[in-house]
Design an enzyme around this catalytic site. Structure first.
Site, PDB file in Angstrom:
ATOM      1  N   SER A   1       0.808  -1.219   0.000  1.00 48.22           N
ATOM      2  CA  SER A   1       0.000   0.000   0.000  1.00 48.22           C
ATOM      3  C   SER A   1       0.845   1.274   0.000  1.00 48.22           C
ATOM      4  O   SER A   1       0.395   2.324  -0.442  1.00 48.22           O
ATOM      5  CB  SER A   1      -0.936   0.013   1.209  1.00 48.22           C
ATOM      6  OG  SER A   1      -0.198  -0.077   2.425  1.00 48.22           O
TER       7      SER A   1
ATOM      8  N   GLY B   1      -1.965  -4.428   1.106  1.00 49.84           N
ATOM      9  CA  GLY B   1      -2.101  -5.655   1.883  1.00 49.84           C
ATOM     10  C   GLY B   1      -1.091  -6.723   1.550  1.00 49.84           C
ATOM     11  O   GLY B   1      -1.014  -7.742   2.252  1.00 49.84           O
TER      12      GLY B   1
ATOM     13  N   ASN C   1       3.647  -5.291   5.841  1.00 52.77           N
ATOM     14  CA  ASN C   1       2.536  -6.138   6.273  1.00 52.77           C
ATOM     15  C   ASN C   1       3.010  -7.402   6.975  1.00 52.77           C
ATOM     16  O   ASN C   1       2.317  -7.928   7.857  1.00 52.77           O
ATOM     17  CB  ASN C   1       1.646  -6.483   5.073  1.00 52.77           C
ATOM     18  CG  ASN C   1       0.895  -5.268   4.568  1.00 52.77           C
ATOM     19  OD1 ASN C   1       0.195  -4.591   5.313  1.00 52.77           O
ATOM     20  ND2 ASN C   1       1.057  -4.964   3.290  1.00 52.77           N
TER      21      ASN C   1
ATOM     22  N   ASP D   1      -4.777   6.977  10.125  1.00 51.68           N
ATOM     23  CA  ASP D   1      -4.490   5.648  10.677  1.00 51.68           C
ATOM     24  C   ASP D   1      -3.100   5.561  11.287  1.00 51.68           C
ATOM     25  O   ASP D   1      -2.762   4.578  11.944  1.00 51.68           O
ATOM     26  CB  ASP D   1      -4.667   4.561   9.618  1.00 51.68           C
ATOM     27  CG  ASP D   1      -3.730   4.715   8.416  1.00 51.68           C
ATOM     28  OD1 ASP D   1      -2.782   5.522   8.484  1.00 51.68           O
ATOM     29  OD2 ASP D   1      -3.952   4.015   7.410  1.00 51.68           O
TER      30      ASP D   1
ATOM     31  N   HIS E   1      -0.066   5.075   7.145  1.00 52.06           N
ATOM     32  CA  HIS E   1       0.133   5.399   5.729  1.00 52.06           C
ATOM     33  C   HIS E   1       0.465   6.883   5.570  1.00 52.06           C
ATOM     34  O   HIS E   1      -0.254   7.728   6.108  1.00 52.06           O
ATOM     35  CB  HIS E   1      -1.115   5.052   4.918  1.00 52.06           C
ATOM     36  CG  HIS E   1      -1.401   3.582   4.875  1.00 52.06           C
ATOM     37  ND1 HIS E   1      -2.243   2.975   5.775  1.00 52.06           N
ATOM     38  CD2 HIS E   1      -0.954   2.613   4.046  1.00 52.06           C
ATOM     39  CE1 HIS E   1      -2.306   1.685   5.496  1.00 52.06           C
ATOM     40  NE2 HIS E   1      -1.529   1.435   4.463  1.00 52.06           N
TER      41      HIS E   1
END
Length: 211
Positions: free
Chosen positions: A28, A68, A96, A177, A180
């Site tokens: 991502s 992801g 991840n 979040d 990111h």
């Protein structure tokens, strides 16, 4: 007149040369999760390269980021993500794996396979390192963090130690979040990694010229 014509022909040939294709294989952080299309890492990096005053063919940064993805996921799609027309690769994977607490041995095995495959094809590579968050404990963090510099050395690829250098845990550089980067954060990433990308472009250009 002959000299002028030769110069014009040379300039035209350079202009007509196909761009160097650099694929950014990632998750991502490459895909541009939560960002307007113009703020994704590949787009911002391509613009920074164009503005950097470098001579030679134009550079196209191809977005091969999938939100992801783990390193194992990146390996699974490597063959179709990296086509025969690719001149170089930026590998940005691992975030991840760390977030999910995947066994570092699994991450290492998959990243080793990616670098081995790219080496077999003779493709120049820039490996962007990733670091595990401290809440996973010192043993996990040590085992995970050392994967990237060790494999970069083993395969003699260009290495940028931490993709999120200067951005991780900085509230004003990340989205809500906290994981990111926002547009400003992407700008910091591009600025810091740009010298290594320029090295990658140089190697890619030399490889093309040698064909």
């Amino acid at each position: 007149m002959l000299l002028a014509g030769a110069a014009a022909t040379g300039a035209t040939a350079q202009t007509a040369a196909p761009p160097l294709r650099i694929v950014a294989l990632g998750d991502s952080l490459v895909a541009g999760y939560g960002l307007p299309p113009g703020d994704s890492f590949p787009v911002r990096l391509e613009k920074a390269l164009a503005a950097n005053g470098r001579s030679g063919p134009r550079v196209e940064i191809v977005n091969a980021g999938v939100s992801g993805d783990t390193v194992t996921d990146g390996l699974a799609r490597l063959d179709w993500a990296i086509g025969d027309d690719v001149d170089g690769v930026i590998v940005e994977l691992g975030a991840n794996d760390a977030l999910r607490g995947i066994d570092p041995a699994v991450t290492r095995k998959a990243l080793d396979a990616i670098l081995k495959s790219l080496a077999a094809r003779g493709l120049p590579v820039l490996l962007a390192g990733m670091q595990a968050p401290p809440n996973l404990g010192p043993e996990y963090k040590q085992a995970f963090d050392r994967i990237f510099p060790e494999l970069a050395a083993a395969y003699d690829v260009l290495f940028f130690p931490f993709f999120l250098d200067g951005v991780a845990a900085e509230r004003n550089l990340n989205q809500a979040d906290g994981m990111h980067p926002n547009g400003k954060g992407v700008g910091v990433i591009v600025e810091r990694i740009l010298p290594k990308v320029e090295e990658l472009v140089g190697r890619a250009a030399a490889r093309r010229d040698a064909k």
